[in-house]
Design an enzyme around this catalytic site. Structure first.
Site, PDB file in Angstrom:
ATOM      1  N   TYR A  56       0.443  28.356  55.784  1.00 23.81           N
ATOM      2  CA  TYR A  56      -0.618  27.375  56.050  1.00 23.81           C
ATOM      3  C   TYR A  56      -1.466  27.099  54.806  1.00 23.81           C
ATOM      4  O   TYR A  56      -2.432  26.360  54.881  1.00 23.81           O
ATOM      5  CB  TYR A  56      -1.513  27.835  57.201  1.00 23.81           C
ATOM      6  CG  TYR A  56      -0.869  27.711  58.573  1.00 23.81           C
ATOM      7  CD1 TYR A  56       0.435  27.263  58.718  1.00 23.81           C
ATOM      8  CD2 TYR A  56      -1.572  28.044  59.725  1.00 23.81           C
ATOM      9  CE1 TYR A  56       1.029  27.154  59.963  1.00 23.81           C
ATOM     10  CE2 TYR A  56      -0.986  27.937  60.973  1.00 23.81           C
ATOM     11  CZ  TYR A  56       0.306  27.493  61.099  1.00 23.81           C
ATOM     12  OH  TYR A  56       0.874  27.388  62.336  1.00 23.81           O
ATOM     13  N   LYS A  64       8.222  40.034  58.469  1.00 24.60           N
ATOM     14  CA  LYS A  64       9.649  39.733  58.399  1.00 24.60           C
ATOM     15  C   LYS A  64      10.108  40.059  56.976  1.00 24.60           C
ATOM     16  O   LYS A  64      10.722  39.245  56.280  1.00 24.60           O
ATOM     17  CB  LYS A  64       9.836  38.243  58.762  1.00 24.60           C
ATOM     18  CG  LYS A  64      11.240  37.825  59.034  1.00 24.60           C
ATOM     19  CD  LYS A  64      11.811  38.314  60.343  1.00 24.60           C
ATOM     20  CE  LYS A  64      13.268  37.916  60.415  1.00 24.60           C
ATOM     21  NZ  LYS A  64      14.075  38.645  61.375  1.00 24.60           N
ATOM     22  N   ASP A 110      10.575  39.083  64.900  1.00 25.76           N
ATOM     23  CA  ASP A 110      11.443  38.606  65.979  1.00 25.76           C
ATOM     24  C   ASP A 110      11.585  39.666  67.067  1.00 25.76           C
ATOM     25  O   ASP A 110      11.448  39.376  68.256  1.00 25.76           O
ATOM     26  CB  ASP A 110      12.810  38.152  65.439  1.00 25.76           C
ATOM     27  CG  ASP A 110      13.398  39.076  64.383  1.00 25.76           C
ATOM     28  OD1 ASP A 110      12.757  40.105  64.061  1.00 25.76           O
ATOM     29  OD2 ASP A 110      14.499  38.784  63.888  1.00 25.76           O
ATOM     30  N   ASP A 154      -0.497  32.670  64.728  1.00 23.01           N
ATOM     31  CA  ASP A 154      -0.664  31.445  65.506  1.00 23.01           C
ATOM     32  C   ASP A 154       0.345  31.426  66.656  1.00 23.01           C
ATOM     33  O   ASP A 154      -0.006  31.243  67.832  1.00 23.01           O
ATOM     34  CB  ASP A 154      -0.454  30.243  64.561  1.00 23.01           C
ATOM     35  CG  ASP A 154      -0.878  28.933  65.186  1.00 23.01           C
ATOM     36  OD1 ASP A 154      -1.397  28.938  66.316  1.00 23.01           O
ATOM     37  OD2 ASP A 154      -0.686  27.889  64.525  1.00 23.01           O
ATOM     38  N   ASP A 194      -0.149  32.505  71.027  1.00 25.45           N
ATOM     39  CA  ASP A 194       0.170  31.580  72.126  1.00 25.45           C
ATOM     40  C   ASP A 194       1.189  32.216  73.072  1.00 25.45           C
ATOM     41  O   ASP A 194       1.115  32.033  74.295  1.00 25.45           O
ATOM     42  CB  ASP A 194       0.737  30.257  71.596  1.00 25.45           C
ATOM     43  CG  ASP A 194      -0.340  29.217  71.302  1.00 25.45           C
ATOM     44  OD1 ASP A 194      -1.405  29.600  70.784  1.00 25.45           O
ATOM     45  OD2 ASP A 194      -0.121  28.018  71.582  1.00 25.45           O
TER      46      ASP A 194
HETATM   47 MG    MG Z   1      -2.271  27.508  67.606  1.00 22.52          MG
END
Ligand code: MG
Ligand code: NAI
Length: 359
Positions: free
Chosen positions: A153, A200, A232, A256, A260
């Site tokens: 990001y 990872k 993963d 992020d 969720d």
């Molecule tokens: Mg989000």
């Protein structure tokens, strides 16, 4: 407006040095002369305009705050050509705390600079189930500590040729160490068992390898229990056996996505609050977005934003008010009324009134 450079240097040239904004009790530079904390209120788009006013009512009921509203998101972009007006950025940079809803398609141009404006280096995302709420994992009680300034990001995307787009991923030792140090303090202060670094590094050896090793080095120095999990495999294990985890420390994108995922396990996005913390101030927002499918109907679940407001008052040093808000939300989640996402038929206003009545 550009994303934070990733080395902790803020827009004003000062440095985020890793000290905490969440509980010291001291107010930032935005304190008005009368000592009343100034809270910037940025509703944004969609259900942000429904859930943020709900949370402001709750804040107003538990303390003495001065609210200053500012615009950001798709609507102000259409009006003015800017998704994040400079006044809004400056307000968030100076206020004692900021309450944010969500922005629509312009989200990246709004939330990334706003996190920079408050000097945030960590996004704290508690993900827990509540008694009375139907959840795939009713025993779940996790906290995600998401790196908030770099990773993919950091925003260095390029189109090299018609056929080729690239993204440069930035991971610094200093930001990873700072997050690791925060995680150690968090675990100690909240009586958590330890943390798991999700990464990872078997594939991204340099970037995730650095991230993992830097966070683990802080744990070792602080004597905090820490282990690691591949990203993963973590996604499967957190679904099958969430009890195995406690505090999760992860790179920006992973935090992020995985938070969720966790929202899905505890009953939905309407439940997850978050705190973007910097050394002096924070920005508090639900994990969810603008929910265009239900925006304008008055049925959004305000719990995530009201719980974000609890994290906000805690950052201002008012642990009692934070506890009152959390207890009221928990009681309403348990006894109702509930919004449609939780199987009920109540409106945002019904739930907000019920929380206010329980305070
Ligand atoms: Mg989000
Ligand atoms: P979303 O989080 O807005 O919605 C996903 C699903 O969850 C929808 O079905 C929605 O109705 C439901 N939902 C979310 N919050 C809810 C609540 N409080 N009560 C009841 N149901 C709720 O994610 P989506 O649909 O992927 O994105 C919609 C827009 O939001 C996009 O334009 C995206 O860019 C933006 N967005 C902004 C964020 C921010 O400003 N921080 C974060 C995530 C998305």
């Amino acid at each position: 407006m550009t994303e934070a450079p990733g080395d902790g240097t803020r827009a004003d040239g000062s440095r985020a040095d890793g000290t905490r904004a969440d509980g010291g009790g001291s107010h930032g530079a935005g304190d008005s002369d009368d000592g009343v904390p100034e809270i910037a209120v940025i509703e944004g788009d969609g259900i942000g305009r429904e859930v943020v006013p709900a949370a402001v009512k709750v804040l107003d009921a538990v303390g003495d705050y001065e609210f200053t509203a500012a615009a950001a998101g798709d609507a102000v972009l259409d009006e003015t050509g800017e998704a994040l007006p400079v006044e809004t950025y400056d307000l968030a940079a100076a206020a004692d705390a900021t309450l944010f809803g969500a922005a629509g398609e312009s989200a990246a141009d709004v939330i990334l600079p706003l996190r920079e404006a408050v000097g945030s280096f960590v996004n704290v995302r508690p993900a827990r189930a509540y008694p009375g709420v139907d959840a795939l994992r009713p025993e779940m009680d996790l906290v995600f500590l998401r790196e908030n300034t770099e990773g993919v990001y950091a925003g260095h995307e390029d189109r090299l040729a018609d056929d080729v787009s690239t993204l440069t991923r930035v991971v610094t030792e200093s930001a990873s160490r700072r997050l690791g140090a925060f995680a150690c303090e968090y675990v100690a202060e909240r009586d958590r068992d330890g943390f798991t670094v999700v990464h990872k590094a078997n594939v991204m050896r340099e970037t995730d390898g650095r991230f993992r090793d830097a966070v683990l080095a802080e744990a070792e120095a602080a004597g905090v229990d820490a282990d690691t999990a591949l990203m993963d495999a973590f996604a499967t294990r957190v679904c099958l056996d969430p009890d195995r985890f406690d505090v999760i420390v992860c790179p920006n994108l992973a935090g992020d996505v995985l938070s969720d995922l966790a929202a899905g396990l505890v009953g939905g996005l309407g439940l997850l609050p978050s705190a973007n913390l910097g050394p002096e101030r924070g920005l508090f927002e639900p994990v969810h977005g603008t929910a265009p499918d239900i925006a304008g109907e008055g049925v959004a679940n305000p719990s995530a934003t009201i719980l974000s407001a609890a994290m906000l008052v805690e950052s201002l040093g008012d642990a009692d008010a934070a506890a009152r808000i959390r207890t009221a939300v928990e009681e309403v989640l348990s006894d109702g009324p509930r919004t449609p996402d939780l199987g009920g038929a109540a409106t945002t206003a019904d739930v907000t009134d019920a929380v206010l009545a329980r305070l």
